[in-house]
Design a protein around this motif. Sequence first.
Motif, PDB file in Angstrom:
ATOM      1  N   ALA A   8       0.942  -1.725  -0.171  1.00 21.83           N
ATOM      2  CA  ALA A   8       0.048   0.020   0.069  1.00 21.83           C
ATOM      3  C   ALA A   8       0.738   1.595  -0.382  1.00 21.83           C
ATOM      4  CB  ALA A   8      -0.707  -0.062   1.416  1.00 21.83           C
ATOM      5  N   ALA A   9       2.101   1.538   0.847  1.00 20.26           N
ATOM      6  CA  ALA A   9       2.492   2.220   0.625  1.00 20.26           C
ATOM      7  C   ALA A   9       3.273   2.467  -1.162  1.00 20.26           C
ATOM      8  CB  ALA A   9       4.050   1.858   2.330  1.00 20.26           C
ATOM      9  N   LEU A  10       3.768   1.160  -1.286  1.00 16.45           N
ATOM     10  CA  LEU A  10       4.598   1.743  -2.345  1.00 16.45           C
ATOM     11  C   LEU A  10       3.604   1.652  -3.665  1.00 16.45           C
ATOM     12  CD1 LEU A  10       6.325  -1.651  -2.465  1.00 16.45           C
ATOM     13  CD2 LEU A  10       7.821   0.933  -2.321  1.00 16.45           C
ATOM     14  N   GLY A  11       1.915   1.679  -3.235  1.00 18.15           N
ATOM     15  CA  GLY A  11       0.818   1.862  -4.505  1.00 18.15           C
ATOM     16  C   GLY A  11       1.241   1.095  -5.338  1.00 18.15           C
ATOM     17  N   TRP A  12       1.400  -0.678  -5.053  1.00 14.06           N
ATOM     18  CA  TRP A  12       1.812  -1.462  -5.647  1.00 14.06           C
ATOM     19  C   TRP A  12       0.344  -2.456  -5.584  1.00 14.06           C
ATOM     20  CZ3 TRP A  12       7.489  -4.217  -6.930  1.00 14.06           C
ATOM     21  CH2 TRP A  12       8.257  -3.445  -7.206  1.00 14.06           C
ATOM     22  N   PRO A  13       0.239  -2.832  -7.197  1.00  6.71           N
ATOM     23  CA  PRO A  13      -1.120  -4.194  -6.704  1.00  6.71           C
ATOM     24  C   PRO A  13      -0.482  -5.355  -6.705  1.00  6.71           C
ATOM     25  CG  PRO A  13      -1.688  -2.468  -8.194  1.00  6.71           C
ATOM     26  CD  PRO A  13       0.029  -2.549  -8.143  1.00  6.71           C
ATOM     27  N   ALA A  14      -1.368  -6.172  -6.019  1.00  2.19           N
ATOM     28  CA  ALA A  14      -0.308  -8.092  -5.631  1.00  2.19           C
ATOM     29  C   ALA A  14      -0.133  -7.935  -6.822  1.00  2.19           C
ATOM     30  CB  ALA A  14      -1.586  -8.638  -4.897  1.00  2.19           C
ATOM     31  N   ALA A  15      -0.709  -8.016  -7.676  1.00  2.61           N
ATOM     32  CA  ALA A  15      -0.425  -9.000  -9.170  1.00  2.61           C
ATOM     33  C   ALA A  15       0.792  -8.744  -9.564  1.00  2.61           C
ATOM     34  CB  ALA A  15      -1.587  -8.274  -9.960  1.00  2.61           C
ATOM     35  N   ASP A  16       1.262  -7.355  -9.447  1.00  7.02           N
ATOM     36  CA  ASP A  16       2.800  -6.540  -9.729  1.00  7.02           C
ATOM     37  C   ASP A  16       3.405  -7.425  -9.072  1.00  7.02           C
ATOM     38  OD1 ASP A  16       0.857  -4.727 -11.945  1.00  7.02           O
ATOM     39  OD2 ASP A  16       1.565  -3.017 -10.440  1.00  7.02           O
TER      40      ASP A  16
END
Length: 296
Positions: free
Chosen positions: A153-161
């Motif tokens: 969440a802090a990185l703004g990365w979806p888990a799919a990435d």
Amino acid sequence: MTNEVLRYTAFSHDPEGGNPAGVVLDASGLDDARMLAIAAELGYSETAFLTAPPEGAGGPEGRSFTARYFSPKAEVPFCGHATIATAVALGERIGQGELLLFTPAGPVPVSVTEDGTDGGADGGPGRGLRAVLTSVEPHVEDIADADLAEALAALGWPAADLDPAIAPAVAYAGARHLVLGAATRARLADLDYDFARLEALMRRLDLTTVQLVWREGPTLFHARDPFPVGGVVEDPATGAAAAAFGAYARERGLVPEDAVLTLHQGDDMGRPGVLTVELRAGDPRVRVGGTAVRIA
């Protein structure tokens, strides 16, 4: 040697590449507050400070030192790129050979030899000196699902990435790093994170950086390292994280027990660097090598 503050960049042949580090070869007489102030004034991700080795500690005579590392915000237990920079600076003054640095993380042997390359992907003319550090004994641990979710969440990365072949974990080889695998090079290149939120999580988990990696080939990786706990948005070339990642890659079966890995870092910042990670069967420690050059 004096308490002059030297400036070197590690893991590059080019002063405009790699990761800059401050190096103070004689920090006797400097207290913690002054060392922290020097590191903050420089603004590099770390500055290394050398003093005499612990009494009775052993090691090669005249080539053993106590080493401490300060970011602009705080002392850190170990720093790979500042170790490489320090070793090359020493090699230029006292000659090639073996060094032993007594760090807060433990004793770290470093060898300094002539660099036999002619430059490379990091640019520059090549030659000069090359240093190889041997890490303290590493270990790898899983990360809790809630902590992983907060990091993403802090990185703004979806888990799919995430790359499913590079399972998230915390790896240690002198300092703790959260390893996350990017599914694509584009995902790795797009780094825009919540500085305060990631810093809070990292402080709670005692992390030094987040090691973001993308695998290009069997032993070829690209890396980026957010470093908000050091007061730096991103570290251009991170030797301690490379050592931790080498231990992780071996333990999780990404690479053989005997392997030489190449990590490219800093490309997305315009400061390309190359880190070599060597793994040896039967020896849990990880060797990280690279060049360093003085910044005028």
